[in-house]
Design a protein around this motif. Structure first.
Motif: not given
Length: 345
Positions: A177-195
């Motif tokens: 039951d001991e816990q350890f940390k695992v890290a994963f990548p995730k994309f975050v959008p870069s919003p833009t006003v111009i269409a």
């Protein structure tokens, strides 16, 4: 100019070669295995270099990919693409292909009218809009018994077999039951006003044409979907590596605790090793931050001459966001003039 065109064609071919390699290596199991925009741009470059047969093949490929890859290209097929493909078929005398493509893609164009006008030149606007999504790190805590199961299932290997053996031995002594940390990548959008970009083309005396750019490449969607396709494998490897690292950390901790003379020393050892393990567990968040969020194209057939372009960058509701003026744009008969635009709002 010829050297630049040849260089651009070389880069376009490299993209297609890379994608074909991915198909061979992974059997086409990923959503992103063919690039419509790369084929489209390659077709334009071939056309600009009077290599019409190659242009036709690339443009036809682009049309098929846009139609088939709706998960990546969830926007209308660029309006210029099918007309241009049919015009290339007309130049080459491919009447059967002309008729077949007209029927399949429901394009109404007369064979006689499809011949290009070589007395005019063409303005090709390439609009790089916004910025591509960027990666951040997401982490979870996982029970050691669950994490070690990934090591067993993946038959994890290490360059140092001695360390791997030590990790396996230590795994038996670690509480499930001991816990350890695992890290994963995730994309975050870069919003833009111009269409989009709306352009007005003017000579010295009058306005002669107007055009709008249309979306031809959605880099944000491609990046996100490509990571989604690979995230299961990424997580499996990350959990296995983290479990092995945790077992090795516990082995080191056990040896150091044997030498500790006080409870304070033992606590310092535990905290130090935990901090080191946390710092070591990081996701790969590298990404190409200078890429645009999307690429749009626009076209105008123009008589030879020198022109001024007034560029209005608008939002989805056509509200003006910003404006720029480009002067001294030369158009030559039977040639293409490529103009890049960059917006980041």
């Amino acid at each position: 100019m010829l050297g630049k065109m040849e260089g651009a064609l070389v880069e376009a071919r490299r993209i297609n070669h890379k994608l074909k390699t991915l198909v061979v290596n992974y059997g086409g199991k990923y959503t992103y295995h063919a690039d419509a925009f790369a084929e489209y741009l390659t077709g334009l470059l071939y056309e600009a270099g009077d290599q019409y047969n190659s242009a036709f093949v690339s443009l036809r490929n682009a049309a098929n990919i846009y139609a088939e890859q709706i998960k990546l290209y969830a926007f209308p097929t660029p309006p210029d693409l099918m007309d241009r493909t049919l015009r290339m078929a007309r130049v080459l005398g491919f009447r059967q292909e002309f008729d077949d493509l007209s029927r399949v893609f429901n394009v109404k164009m007369n064979w006689k009218d499809a011949a290009p006008d070589r007395s005019r030149g063409e303005l090709v606007v390439i609009h790089y809009n916004g910025f591509a999504p960027y990666k951040i790190e997401e982490s979870i805590e996982i029970a050691f018994k669950d994490g070690w199961a990934y090591v067993t299932a993946a038959q994890a290997q290490t360059e140092d077999e001695k360390k791997m053996k030590q990790a396996r031995e230590m795994a038996r002594a670690i509480s499930a039951d001991e816990q350890f940390k695992v890290a994963f990548p995730k994309f975050v959008p870069s919003p833009t006003v111009i269409a989009r970009a709306r352009l007005t083309v003017s000579s010295e005396t009058q306005q002669v044409a107007s055009l709008s750019t249309h979306k031809t490449q959605d880099i944000e969607t491609i990046a996100v979907r490509n990571l989604e396709d690979r995230i299961a494998a990424i997580r499996t490897k990350a959990i296995a590596r983290a479990a092995i690292r945790y077992a090795l950390q516990k082995a080191v901790e056990r040896e150091l605790l044997k030498e500790a003379k006080s409870e304070l020393a033992r606590e310092i050892i535990r905290k130090s090793l935990q901090a080191a393990a946390t710092a070591a567990e990081q996701a790969d968040v590298r990404s190409w931050r200078t890429l645009p969020r999307e690429i749009n194209l626009g076209f105008a057939a123009l008589a030879p001459g020198i022109y001024t372009l007034s560029v209005d960058y608008t939002d989805a509701g056509d509200t003006l966001i910003t404006r720029e003026v480009i002067r001294g744009v030369e158009i030559r008969a039977g040639r293409k003039t490529f103009i890049p635009l960059r917006s980041s709002m």
